[in-house]
Design a protein around this motif. Structure first.
Motif, short mmCIF file in Angstrom:
data_model
loop_
_atom_site.label_atom_id
_atom_site.label_comp_id
_atom_site.label_asym_id
_atom_site.label_seq_id
_atom_site.Cartn_x
_atom_site.Cartn_y
_atom_site.Cartn_z
N PHE A 141 0.65 -1.11 0.17
CA PHE A 141 0.15 -0.04 0.05
C PHE A 141 1.01 1.32 0.00
O PHE A 141 0.21 2.59 -0.04
N GLY A 142 2.09 0.99 0.06
CA GLY A 142 2.99 2.23 0.24
C GLY A 142 4.03 2.02 1.21
O GLY A 142 3.88 1.03 2.25
N TYR A 175 -8.02 -13.39 7.45
CA TYR A 175 -6.73 -13.65 8.15
C TYR A 175 -5.69 -13.07 6.85
O TYR A 175 -4.71 -12.54 7.26
N LEU A 176 -5.64 -13.56 5.71
CA LEU A 176 -4.89 -13.30 4.53
C LEU A 176 -4.97 -12.04 3.96
O LEU A 176 -4.22 -11.71 2.96
N MET A 177 -5.91 -11.09 4.49
CA MET A 177 -6.11 -9.86 3.98
C MET A 177 -6.55 -9.95 2.54
O MET A 177 -6.21 -8.84 1.62
N LYS A 178 -7.12 -10.94 1.95
CA LYS A 178 -7.44 -11.05 0.66
C LYS A 178 -8.19 -9.97 0.08
O LYS A 178 -8.23 -9.44 -1.14
N LYS A 179 -9.27 -9.55 0.84
CA LYS A 179 -10.06 -8.26 0.15
C LYS A 179 -9.47 -7.13 -0.03
O LYS A 179 -9.43 -6.56 -1.20
N GLU A 180 -8.61 -6.56 0.95
CA GLU A 180 -7.74 -5.48 0.74
C GLU A 180 -6.73 -5.58 -0.33
O GLU A 180 -6.59 -4.60 -1.20
N LEU A 181 -6.15 -6.76 -0.59
CA LEU A 181 -5.08 -6.94 -1.75
C LEU A 181 -5.94 -7.15 -2.78
O LEU A 181 -5.26 -6.52 -3.92
N ALA A 182 -7.03 -7.56 -3.06
CA ALA A 182 -7.86 -7.76 -4.25
C ALA A 182 -8.21 -6.25 -4.78
O ALA A 182 -8.03 -5.73 -5.80
N GLU A 183 -8.50 -5.38 -3.74
CA GLU A 183 -8.90 -4.00 -4.06
C GLU A 183 -7.81 -3.29 -4.74
O GLU A 183 -7.81 -2.50 -5.60
N LEU A 184 -6.57 -3.60 -4.16
CA LEU A 184 -5.54 -2.95 -4.61
C LEU A 184 -4.85 -3.23 -5.84
O LEU A 184 -4.52 -2.66 -6.88
N ASP A 185 -5.36 -4.57 -6.17
CA ASP A 185 -4.98 -5.18 -7.66
C ASP A 185 -5.84 -4.47 -8.66
O ASP A 185 -5.39 -4.24 -9.62
N LYS A 186 -7.01 -4.16 -8.24
CA LYS A 186 -8.13 -3.39 -9.14
C LYS A 186 -7.49 -1.98 -9.58
O LYS A 186 -7.90 -1.71 -10.56
N LYS A 187 -6.97 -1.27 -8.59
CA LYS A 187 -6.55 -0.13 -8.85
C LYS A 187 -5.42 0.22 -10.01
O LYS A 187 -4.47 -0.61 -10.34
#
Ligand SMILES: [Zn+2]
Length: 425
Positions: free
Chosen positions: A160-161, A413-425
């Motif tokens: 994320f930075g 736990y694996l933060m998949k949702k947050e990481l998927a959102e990042l991939d979309k960007k």
């Protein structure tokens, strides 16, 4: 075969040193385990994998206004380093990062309470903080009776930075806040490095259903300052005792026993194993993970990352034999997660220590003196018993499914949702 707690404890004593992932000491522990494996007539498979880590170069937080004092901090591993001469900025104590606190964080070096979650980190980035400081330890510690921990800015956060970060003793954080620091200079420098860590596996082929696999696992690494007796030399030696049992009693189904490296850095060993053996996982009916055992004062639980039926079966097994184990359907932060993530039902056995305030793992107080041969044998008995029940069952007691409610927890736990959102960007 009689379970021998004394033998388990002797192996645990041999491993009684700090064994951080990817270090020479971790490899020394691997060699001790492999020597023991060979002594019981098995051939270990040693599998190397690479991990990202960092060398610490400098960590200092100097208060410049309204007083002058220097504090020792540790740079967050893999965080962006400050300039060599340090980063000077206004200082702000943002506690738990409420909306009001975030308004005040722009352009500042921000101190937050405790540990840095992904959610907190994202807020700091958005608020425009230029650096962060977390705190660890307790208010009753002194420099003599405690250590200042090193934290890592994990890859899930780095995606994320990146910004400079450091960790400080809570007692020093108290001093800084109580005296009203307004301007600081942070010098936090680290150099990224790649290290090699190892998993060890033994395979005992099934006599009747060799294509079906039940695996036993546990990590053998520890964190800095910790000899990791409870977490998790204990699980490592329990799995060795289980290996002995299956050498003497050839299993109906194939048994694999695994000792993972670098769990403490982010489940790196089990993640590497699952990635390298993905095609084999369809044959894995269950993974039995033991992470923490042996403490004299404590209590045993089983966390089942599988169906309600599998959970009820595990609970019924414990009741039938009169074992004191609290069985629940839940996830557990350990090497079972990468398996469950690939659809392999997993059961975690954990003997938690009972203690009032402060943790006695992940620090210099995780020592063999808090453990006993009897306590090790007590947990070994039902981990082995339960494992034998699965390995020898005529029909496997439950289906190879990880139900949606557990998948949801593993994904979180694996933060998949947050990481998927990042991939979309
Ligand atoms: Zn552990």
């Amino acid at each position: 075969m009689e379970i021998n707690g004394k033998r388990e404890f002797e192996l645990l004593e041999k491993m009684s040193f700090v064994r951080m992932g990817g270090t020479a000491e971790e490899f020394k522990a691997a060699e001790i385990l492999m020597e023991e494996i060979r002594s019981i007539g098995l051939e270990p498979a040693l599998e190397a994998f690479e991990i990202e880590d960092a060398d610490l170069v400098k960590g200092e937080l100097e208060v410049l206004e309204p007083f002058n004092k220097k504090y020792t901090v540790t740079a967050y591993k893999l965080s962006e380093s400050t300039p060599e001469e340090g980063l000077i900025a206004p200082f702000y104590y943002a506690e738990n990062l409420t909306a009001a606190d975030l308004e005040n964080s722009k352009g500042k070096i921000v101190l937050v309470n405790g540990y840095l979650s992904l959610d907190m980190y994202k807020k700091l980035l958005k608020a425009g903080a230029v650096g962060f400081v977390t705190m660890s330890g307790t208010m009753i510690e002194t420099e003599e009776n405690s250590d200042l921990f090193t934290r890592t800015l994990r890859d899930t956060l780095r995606k994320f930075g990146n910004m400079p970060g450091a960790n400080i003793r809570v007692t020093d954080a108290f001093d800084i806040v109580a005296n009203g620091a307004t301007k600081v200079k942070l010098t936090a420098i680290n150099t990224p490095v790649t290290r090699t860590s190892h998993n060890i596996t033994v395979t005992i082929k099934g006599t009747e259903k060799p294509e079906e696999v039940v695996s036993f696992g546990g990590h053998y690494d520890s964190v800095e300052f910790s000899k990791g007796a409870h977490d998790n030399a204990a699980g490592s030696v329990i799995n060795m005792e289980i290996a002995r049992y299956f050498v003497e009693n050839p299993p109906k189904r194939t048994v694999q026993i695994m000792w993972y490296g670098s769990e403490e850095m982010g489940l790196f060993g089990s993640k590497a194993w699952v990635a390298a053996h993905e095609d084999e996982l369809k044959n894995h009916l269950c993974m039995i993970n033991t992470d923490m055992a042996g403490v004299v004062i404590g209590y045993d639980v089983a966390r089942v990352i599988a169906s309600k039926e599998a959970t009820a079966h595990c609970d019924a097994f414990m009741r039938r034999h009169g074992y004191n184990v609290g069985v629940t359907q839940d996830i557990y932060s350990s090497d079972s997660i990468p398996f469950a993530d690939k659809g392999v039902p997993a059961v975690n056995f954990v003997r938690f220590g009972h203690h009032i305030g402060g943790t006695l793992i992940h620090c210099r107080y995780d020592i063999k003196e808090h453990l006993s041969a009897e306590a090790l044998a007590k947990t070994t008995k039902f981990v082995l018993g339960y494992g034998v029940e699965l390995v020898e069952s005529v029909v496997f007691p439950f289906e190879r499914v990880v139900p949606s409610e557990m998948v949801e927890k593993v994904d979180k736990y694996l933060m998949k949702k947050e990481l998927a959102e990042l991939d979309k960007k």
